[in-house]
Design an enzyme around this catalytic site. Sequence first.
Site, PDB file in Angstrom:
ATOM      1  CB  SER A 193      91.100  54.793  47.644  1.00 36.62           C
ATOM      2  OG  SER A 193      90.412  54.432  46.497  1.00 36.62           O
ATOM      3  CG  ASP A 236      91.112  53.700  42.713  1.00 34.84           C
ATOM      4  OD1 ASP A 236      91.823  52.737  42.377  1.00 34.84           O
ATOM      5  OD2 ASP A 236      90.392  53.682  43.725  1.00 34.84           O
ATOM      6  CG  ASP A 292      93.151  51.724  46.371  1.00 33.16           C
ATOM      7  OD1 ASP A 292      92.471  52.207  45.442  1.00 33.16           O
ATOM      8  OD2 ASP A 292      92.636  51.181  47.372  1.00 33.16           O
ATOM      9  CD  GLU A 341      80.385  50.982  45.164  1.00 31.40           C
ATOM     10  OE1 GLU A 341      79.536  51.466  45.917  1.00 31.40           O
ATOM     11  OE2 GLU A 341      81.608  51.123  45.340  1.00 31.40           O
ATOM     12  NE  ARG A 379      74.857  56.688  49.780  1.00 34.14           N
ATOM     13  CZ  ARG A 379      76.148  57.006  49.673  1.00 34.14           C
ATOM     14  NH1 ARG A 379      76.569  57.810  48.715  1.00 34.14           N
ATOM     15  NH2 ARG A 379      77.025  56.534  50.526  1.00 34.14           N
TER      16      ARG A 379
HETATM   17  C1  16G Z   1      83.967  54.001  49.668  1.00 31.32           C
HETATM   18  C2  16G Z   1      83.632  52.643  49.122  1.00 31.32           C
HETATM   19  C3  16G Z   1      83.164  52.749  47.695  1.00 31.32           C
HETATM   20  C4  16G Z   1      81.989  53.697  47.611  1.00 31.32           C
HETATM   21  C5  16G Z   1      82.338  55.038  48.220  1.00 31.32           C
HETATM   22  C6  16G Z   1      81.111  55.889  48.336  1.00 31.32           C
HETATM   23  C7  16G Z   1      84.714  50.534  49.618  1.00 31.32           C
HETATM   24  C8  16G Z   1      86.010  49.760  49.595  1.00 31.32           C
HETATM   25  N1  16G Z   1      84.796  51.775  49.169  1.00 31.32           N
HETATM   26  O1  16G Z   1      85.057  54.554  48.977  1.00 31.32           O
HETATM   27  O2  16G Z   1      82.791  51.476  47.282  1.00 31.32           O
HETATM   28  O3  16G Z   1      81.585  53.884  46.284  1.00 31.32           O
HETATM   29  O4  16G Z   1      82.837  54.826  49.530  1.00 31.32           O
HETATM   30  O5  16G Z   1      81.453  57.114  48.905  1.00 31.32           O
HETATM   31  O6  16G Z   1      83.688  50.026  50.031  1.00 31.32           O
HETATM   32  P1  16G Z   1      80.344  58.071  49.521  1.00 31.32           P
HETATM   33  O7  16G Z   1      79.662  57.322  50.636  1.00 31.32           O
HETATM   34  O8  16G Z   1      81.115  59.249  49.963  1.00 31.32           O
HETATM   35  O9  16G Z   1      79.384  58.399  48.410  1.00 31.32           O
HETATM   36 ZN    ZN Z   2      90.418  52.598  45.430  1.00 34.03          ZN
END
Ligand code: 16G
Ligand code: ZN
Length: 534
Positions: A66, A281, A283, A377, A502
């Site tokens: 990604s 992005d 992908d 998101e 978080r």
């Molecule tokens: C992953 C998630 C994305 C989320 C990100 C948060 C999928 C396909 N991708 O890339 O949606 O915004 O994680 O990243 O679910 P973090 O937990 O490092 O903040």
């Molecule tokens: Zn992506």
Amino acid sequence: DNIYTAVAEASSGFAKPQGLIYGYGTAGFRLKANLLASVVFRVGLLAAVRSKKLNGQTIGVMITASHNPEEDNGVKLVDPQGEMLEGSWEAYATLLANAQTDTELVEALKKVVATTKTDMGIKANVIFAKDTRSSGPSLVAALQAGLTAMSSEYKDYEILTTPQLHYLVRCINTAGTPAEYGAPTELGYYEKLGKAFRTLMDGKTRPSAVFVDCANGVGAPKLRNLRRIVGEDILDVRIINDDIETPSKLNSQCGADFVKTNQKLPPGSHIAPQDRCASLDGDADRVVYYYLDQDSTFHLLDGDKIASLAAMFIQDLVKSAGLEEEIKVGVVQTAYANGASTVYLQKVLGVPVTCTPTGVKHLHHAAQRYDVGVYFEANGHGTVLFSPTSLSIIEAAKPQSPAQHTALQSLRALSDLINQTVGDALSDLLMVEAILAHKGWGPKEWDGAYTDLPNRLVRVVVKDRHAFTTTDAERRLVSPAGIQDRVDALVAKYKGGRAFVRASGTEDAVRVYAEAGTRSEADELACKVAGLLS
Ligand code: 16G
Ligand code: ZN
């Protein structure tokens, strides 16, 4: 038993590195590409088991990292309707990935087969694709070895965007049924989107150019294909950052994540005030828009702005079609959604809003509970889901007036235009373009729906991020004990303040998000909360 012998033999070519612990997380497995061969081999095994368990339905495997740098790569599984892998199977992926020796791997595989009560006699079907990363081909070889050891049927779709693979999986599994989703080819994908877009743009003049930064990734060649099939007579797309021949350029100083995180133009952009710009992005499953105003000030139109635009437009169409009693539109967000967007959706549009934990699978499931569920998101990943019931209501509705006829036709076209399997930057881009054309809006009018509250995101490296557990859709900390009370006390000092902490699901760090009335207050609040953590 032949299979297990074949697996043990093949596995010796893809030894697991010593001392590493892998985890199937929100984005599947993702790390430095040179540490992934054993993992991808084993994902091949699991994909075959999953297909057998589901009576030979086709399972997808996507090799991509990604928005991450070119040195990284990753792998994730796609379930038969094009959704993310069912949650309970993530643990099996992790179990297989962490078996140290070939013998341990066979034991783990047998355990998965027994636990899931899978009939190994059923033929497995798997399809896969990869993004443009230079590590893709060698990881594909590892995947093929795993699938071959399992005697699985498979088809290599080579280079695709992640959402294109999700689309194909659904097409293949619904072929010949009333729920047939589309032709199971890359061309079929463009044709489906192109037809829907042309229907929506019927009678509209071609909008001004949209400038699309493709992050030097797979989105570039695919958007070029899409542009050709949609027709340049109704779609003027100017593609920038499309160098997929220079590996180091992928996601570097460009792309949706860069723009969202830095809140600025990718260096080297030559755009005029009021030009519509978008960034994908690596992908092409995320998109954010942005523009410069007359003073050349940068304005971001992120996932929250896209969700608000889509919810507003669909709600209006549903009303014009006379279906507002039968079809309820709802929106799903995460804690990162700007507070002003939530207020706009609830108070101005009057639509219900659900908040879920971060990660597409959570949002997707929550959106399925609405008749029409819009989920995004803030980072630009999202889509709109039409429930089977609302689709049949729209299909069966008899228009009583030309206005109703047009609204129904637009709703049908939108449900085809918007990828129903997962967030899709190319599909979302066409959706935004069509809505703006309908409203006669430029980016400024779109941006005018509400004003973002100033906000700040801070990344904090802590000793053990797993110590940070949350509740209430990640908006409140449960542990370490005592911190949430101190966060609350800080937030209370800022008018309109909001903050949460978080653990990241993708990096070894904790994230702090804060909002407040002014830029400096948001910065200060984020900083003070971060100060509580180390
Ligand atoms: C992953 C998630 C994305 C989320 C990100 C948060 C999928 C396909 N991708 O890339 O949606 O915004 O994680 O990243 O679910 P973090 O937990 O490092 O903040
Ligand atoms: Zn992506």
